[in-house]
Scaffold this active site. Structure first.
Site, PDB file in Angstrom:
ATOM      1  N   ASP A  35       0.850  -1.200   0.000  1.00 53.83           N
ATOM      2  CA  ASP A  35       0.000   0.000   0.000  1.00 53.83           C
ATOM      3  C   ASP A  35       0.882   1.246   0.000  1.00 53.83           C
ATOM      4  O   ASP A  35       1.998   1.221   0.523  1.00 53.83           O
ATOM      5  CB  ASP A  35      -0.874   0.005   1.262  1.00 53.83           C
ATOM      6  N   LEU A  75      -6.511  -4.631  -5.108  1.00 53.75           N
ATOM      7  CA  LEU A  75      -7.526  -3.704  -4.590  1.00 53.75           C
ATOM      8  C   LEU A  75      -7.047  -2.249  -4.620  1.00 53.75           C
ATOM      9  O   LEU A  75      -7.838  -1.342  -4.326  1.00 53.75           O
ATOM     10  CB  LEU A  75      -7.892  -4.074  -3.135  1.00 53.75           C
ATOM     11  N   ASN A 101       0.799  -3.435 -14.188  1.00 48.46           N
ATOM     12  CA  ASN A 101       1.945  -3.966 -13.437  1.00 48.46           C
ATOM     13  C   ASN A 101       1.593  -5.256 -12.701  1.00 48.46           C
ATOM     14  O   ASN A 101       2.381  -6.201 -12.658  1.00 48.46           O
ATOM     15  CB  ASN A 101       2.440  -2.924 -12.423  1.00 48.46           C
ATOM     16  N   GLY A 104       1.293  -8.089 -15.105  1.00 48.84           N
ATOM     17  CA  GLY A 104       2.645  -8.496 -15.523  1.00 48.84           C
ATOM     18  C   GLY A 104       3.263  -9.406 -14.472  1.00 48.84           C
ATOM     19  O   GLY A 104       3.866 -10.441 -14.795  1.00 48.84           O
ATOM     20  N   LYS A 107       1.594 -12.809 -14.565  1.00 47.20           N
ATOM     21  CA  LYS A 107       2.082 -13.580 -15.727  1.00 47.20           C
ATOM     22  C   LYS A 107       3.461 -14.175 -15.421  1.00 47.20           C
ATOM     23  O   LYS A 107       3.719 -15.347 -15.683  1.00 47.20           O
ATOM     24  CB  LYS A 107       2.149 -12.644 -16.941  1.00 47.20           C
ATOM     25  N   ARG A 108       4.337 -13.346 -14.842  1.00 41.81           N
ATOM     26  CA  ARG A 108       5.718 -13.778 -14.601  1.00 41.81           C
ATOM     27  C   ARG A 108       5.784 -14.944 -13.629  1.00 41.81           C
ATOM     28  O   ARG A 108       6.530 -15.903 -13.829  1.00 41.81           O
ATOM     29  CB  ARG A 108       6.537 -12.598 -14.067  1.00 41.81           C
ATOM     30  N   TYR A 147     -12.249   7.373 -12.374  1.00 39.43           N
ATOM     31  CA  TYR A 147     -12.460   6.114 -11.648  1.00 39.43           C
ATOM     32  C   TYR A 147     -13.179   5.095 -12.533  1.00 39.43           C
ATOM     33  O   TYR A 147     -12.703   3.967 -12.707  1.00 39.43           O
ATOM     34  CB  TYR A 147     -13.280   6.414 -10.393  1.00 39.43           C
ATOM     35  N   ARG A 188     -17.663   8.614   1.886  1.00 42.30           N
ATOM     36  CA  ARG A 188     -18.777   7.834   1.343  1.00 42.30           C
ATOM     37  C   ARG A 188     -19.962   7.940   2.295  1.00 42.30           C
ATOM     38  O   ARG A 188     -19.833   8.305   3.463  1.00 42.30           O
ATOM     39  CB  ARG A 188     -18.342   6.380   1.103  1.00 42.30           C
TER      40      ARG A 188
HETATM   41  P1  NAD Z   1      -9.917   2.321   0.315  1.00 41.13           P
HETATM   42  O1  NAD Z   1      -9.705   3.689  -0.223  1.00 41.13           O
HETATM   43  O2  NAD Z   1     -10.202   2.165   1.773  1.00 41.13           O
HETATM   44  O3  NAD Z   1      -8.686   1.364  -0.037  1.00 41.13           O
HETATM   45  C1  NAD Z   1      -7.895   1.520  -1.171  1.00 41.13           C
HETATM   46  C2  NAD Z   1      -6.461   1.228  -0.765  1.00 41.13           C
HETATM   47  O4  NAD Z   1      -5.616   1.344  -1.924  1.00 41.13           O
HETATM   48  C3  NAD Z   1      -5.925   2.215   0.258  1.00 41.13           C
HETATM   49  O5  NAD Z   1      -5.267   1.523   1.294  1.00 41.13           O
HETATM   50  C4  NAD Z   1      -4.964   3.084  -0.537  1.00 41.13           C
HETATM   51  O6  NAD Z   1      -3.954   3.667   0.247  1.00 41.13           O
HETATM   52  C5  NAD Z   1      -4.452   2.095  -1.550  1.00 41.13           C
HETATM   53  N1  NAD Z   1      -3.921   2.717  -2.775  1.00 41.13           N
HETATM   54  C6  NAD Z   1      -4.510   3.684  -3.532  1.00 41.13           C
HETATM   55  N2  NAD Z   1      -3.719   3.994  -4.571  1.00 41.13           N
HETATM   56  C7  NAD Z   1      -2.609   3.209  -4.486  1.00 41.13           C
HETATM   57  C8  NAD Z   1      -1.430   3.068  -5.252  1.00 41.13           C
HETATM   58  N3  NAD Z   1      -1.218   3.813  -6.341  1.00 41.13           N
HETATM   59  N4  NAD Z   1      -0.509   2.176  -4.859  1.00 41.13           N
HETATM   60  C9  NAD Z   1      -0.686   1.417  -3.737  1.00 41.13           C
HETATM   61  N5  NAD Z   1      -1.795   1.515  -2.957  1.00 41.13           N
HETATM   62  C10 NAD Z   1      -2.741   2.399  -3.334  1.00 41.13           C
HETATM   63  O7  NAD Z   1     -11.106   1.688  -0.553  1.00 41.13           O
HETATM   64  P2  NAD Z   1     -11.866   0.293  -0.400  1.00 41.13           P
HETATM   65  O8  NAD Z   1     -13.285   0.580  -0.177  1.00 41.13           O
HETATM   66  O9  NAD Z   1     -11.139  -0.610   0.516  1.00 41.13           O
HETATM   67  O10 NAD Z   1     -11.741  -0.252  -1.892  1.00 41.13           O
HETATM   68  C11 NAD Z   1     -10.814  -1.272  -2.247  1.00 41.13           C
HETATM   69  C12 NAD Z   1     -11.003  -1.618  -3.726  1.00 41.13           C
HETATM   70  O11 NAD Z   1     -12.346  -2.074  -3.937  1.00 41.13           O
HETATM   71  C13 NAD Z   1     -10.775  -0.437  -4.665  1.00 41.13           C
HETATM   72  O12 NAD Z   1     -10.111  -0.904  -5.814  1.00 41.13           O
HETATM   73  C14 NAD Z   1     -12.182  -0.002  -5.024  1.00 41.13           C
HETATM   74  O13 NAD Z   1     -12.233   0.593  -6.286  1.00 41.13           O
HETATM   75  C15 NAD Z   1     -12.949  -1.311  -4.968  1.00 41.13           C
HETATM   76  N6  NAD Z   1     -14.369  -1.084  -4.686  1.00 41.13           N
HETATM   77  C16 NAD Z   1     -14.800  -0.809  -3.424  1.00 41.13           C
HETATM   78  C17 NAD Z   1     -16.142  -0.562  -3.186  1.00 41.13           C
HETATM   79  C18 NAD Z   1     -16.675  -0.292  -1.811  1.00 41.13           C
HETATM   80  O14 NAD Z   1     -17.883  -0.046  -1.674  1.00 41.13           O
HETATM   81  N7  NAD Z   1     -15.884  -0.347  -0.749  1.00 41.13           N
HETATM   82  C19 NAD Z   1     -17.055  -0.578  -4.252  1.00 41.13           C
HETATM   83  C20 NAD Z   1     -16.574  -0.843  -5.529  1.00 41.13           C
HETATM   84  C21 NAD Z   1     -15.231  -1.109  -5.738  1.00 41.13           C
HETATM   85  N1  UDP Z   2     -24.332  11.053  -0.514  1.00 38.62           N
HETATM   86  C1  UDP Z   2     -25.099  11.897   0.273  1.00 38.62           C
HETATM   87  N2  UDP Z   2     -24.520  12.484   1.358  1.00 38.62           N
HETATM   88  C2  UDP Z   2     -23.221  12.256   1.715  1.00 38.62           C
HETATM   89  C3  UDP Z   2     -22.446  11.392   0.906  1.00 38.62           C
HETATM   90  C4  UDP Z   2     -23.027  10.808  -0.209  1.00 38.62           C
HETATM   91  O1  UDP Z   2     -26.301  12.126   0.002  1.00 38.62           O
HETATM   92  O2  UDP Z   2     -22.766  12.815   2.723  1.00 38.62           O
HETATM   93  C5  UDP Z   2     -24.955  10.373  -1.675  1.00 38.62           C
HETATM   94  C6  UDP Z   2     -24.193  10.504  -2.987  1.00 38.62           C
HETATM   95  O3  UDP Z   2     -24.579  11.672  -3.663  1.00 38.62           O
HETATM   96  C7  UDP Z   2     -24.632   9.243  -3.708  1.00 38.62           C
HETATM   97  C8  UDP Z   2     -24.833   8.220  -2.587  1.00 38.62           C
HETATM   98  O4  UDP Z   2     -24.985   8.995  -1.393  1.00 38.62           O
HETATM   99  O5  UDP Z   2     -25.865   9.450  -4.357  1.00 38.62           O
HETATM  100  C9  UDP Z   2     -23.679   7.247  -2.435  1.00 38.62           C
HETATM  101  O6  UDP Z   2     -22.485   7.991  -2.364  1.00 38.62           O
HETATM  102  P1  UDP Z   2     -21.067   7.338  -2.094  1.00 38.62           P
HETATM  103  O7  UDP Z   2     -20.056   8.421  -2.233  1.00 38.62           O
HETATM  104  O8  UDP Z   2     -21.113   6.582  -0.832  1.00 38.62           O
HETATM  105  O9  UDP Z   2     -20.891   6.229  -3.230  1.00 38.62           O
HETATM  106  P2  UDP Z   2     -21.144   6.185  -4.823  1.00 38.62           P
HETATM  107  O10 UDP Z   2     -21.814   7.447  -5.278  1.00 38.62           O
HETATM  108  O11 UDP Z   2     -19.784   6.028  -5.407  1.00 38.62           O
HETATM  109  O12 UDP Z   2     -22.011   5.008  -4.978  1.00 38.62           O
END
Ligand code: NAD
Ligand code: UDP
Length: 311
Positions: A35, A75, A101, A104, A107-108, A147, A188
């Site tokens: 991370d 992740l 990366n 890759g 694969k390796r 994103y 969020r």
């Molecule tokens: P999070 O932000 O808590 O965790 C993401 C982690 O990735 C963090 O620890 C961050 O420091 C690390 N990171 C970011 N950029 C990096 C980089 N360039 N190199 C190394 N580490 C890096 O988010 P999360 O909710 O735990 O999400 C984890 C994964 O799941 C993400 O890929 C996210 O897109 C995906 N995801 C999560 C949700 C959700 O609802 N939690 C929904 C859809 C997708």
């Molecule tokens: N949202 C909200 N108040 C907040 C944060 C988010 O009403 O303080 C709304 C946001 O506009 C979206 C939904 O809640 O419609 C979910 O937002 P989040 O950022 O959790 O996730 P995503 O939009 O990526 O699903």
């Protein structure tokens, strides 16, 4: 003797990564968390250092790395809109170059790789609920595009590494997930509402609160993730809880559970905010025998407890 499974979790100190790491360590497997601490925290992995099989590497996935592992759980990527929009070009780089990366590396060393993709690949969906066959409705140039399009190209890379190089890939489309280990300033909706309610602040509703999401508790999600990695299914698959709520219903529920007297504060709806979202989980039920078990109210109570003890 069975070989011990060596796991690499990129984004391992984030919300989902830290839960996954603990679950794999409890199964007796080896875990390397990698991370760059952009949104992840040292606190999330502090207790993991007591496991002999745990290692941490501070590294950015946009730079290549050489490691010997069996499974890569990819992740790494900020997931909250405020964090992924903070440096949008870096977000796209993380999804594109980071996934390149990691593929890759897979694969390796002949590792399996699971990509944490997202419901955002469906954009502001015109099909409801969203099935994996739906190809999405995504703006290529909006504020969420770094994103959404980043994850779409990450899925494309996975599919092509599989076709061209035979890399074993798993593509998990994660729908809104919540639980302990989310940052207080994650941004969020569930963490925002809980933190606001615990601090007796107004609950911020973006737009009129009629937009919907379907919320999955983290334990259910991690179970689905492990089942997927251990399956043979190499196409995209939705993992999430299909129970759909409007954001206003969610706000009312959080208010009821913490402080019914709190007021709402209406704010502008962010650009490209999807109007509705609900996973079809038919495939996950059939192929993985998975479905979520934790109701929103029960998951919220566990999450509120954690926030209370950690705020
Ligand atoms: P999070 O932000 O808590 O965790 C993401 C982690 O990735 C963090 O620890 C961050 O420091 C690390 N990171 C970011 N950029 C990096 C980089 N360039 N190199 C190394 N580490 C890096 O988010 P999360 O909710 O735990 O999400 C984890 C994964 O799941 C993400 O890929 C996210 O897109 C995906 N995801 C999560 C949700 C959700 O609802 N939690 C929904 C859809 C997708
Ligand atoms: N949202 C909200 N108040 C907040 C944060 C988010 O009403 O303080 C709304 C946001 O506009 C979206 C939904 O809640 O419609 C979910 O937002 P989040 O950022 O959790 O996730 P995503 O939009 O990526 O699903």
């Amino acid at each position: 003797m069975d070989k011990n499974i060596r796991n690499l979790i990129t984004g391992g100190s984030g919300f989902l990564g830290s839960h996954l790491a603990k679950k794999l360590l409890d199964r007796g497997e080896e875990v390397i968390c990698l991370d760059n601490f952009f949104t992840g925290t040292k606190k999330n992995i502090k207790e993991l250092f007591k496991y002999q099989n745990f290692e941490f590497i501070r590294h950015d996935v946009t730079e290549p790395i050489k490691l010997e592992v069996d499974n890569i759980w990819h992740l790494a990527c900020p997931a909250s809109p405020i964090h992924y929009q903070y440096n949008p070009i870096k977000t796209t780089k993380t999804s594109f170059i980071g996934t390149y990366n990691m593929l890759g590396l897979a694969k390796r060393v002949g590792a399996k790789i699971l990509l944490a993709s997202t419901s955002e690949v469906y954009g502001d969906p015109k099909e409801h609920p969203q099935k994996e066959s739906y190809t999405g409705s995504v703006n290529t140039t909006g504020i969420r595009s770094c994103y959404d399009e980043g994850k779409r190209v990450a899925e494309t890379l996975c599919a092509d590494y599989q076709r061209v190089h035979g890399v074993e890939v798993r593509i998990m489309r994660i729908f809104n997930t919540y639980g302990p280990n989310m940052r207080f300033d994650d941004g969020r909706v569930i963490s925002n509402f809980i933190v606001q309610a615990l601090k007796d602040q107004k609950i911020t509703l973006y737009g009129d609160g009629t937009q919907t999401r379907s919320f999955c508790y983290v334990d259910d999600l991690i179970n689905g993730m492990i089942l997927l990695m251990n399956s043979n299914y190499n196409h995209p698959i939705n993992i999430g809880n299909p129970n759909e709520f409007s954001i206003k219903e969610l706000a009312n529920l959080v208010r009821t559970l913490i402080n019914p007297n709190l007021e709402f504060e209406y704010k502008k709806l962010p650009h490209d905010d999807p109007k509705q979202r609900q996973p079809s989980i038919q495939l996950a039920k059939e192929l993985l025998n998975w479905e979520p078990e934790i109701e929103l109210k029960d998951g919220l109570l566990k999450t509120i407890d954690w926030f209370k003890n950690n705020l």
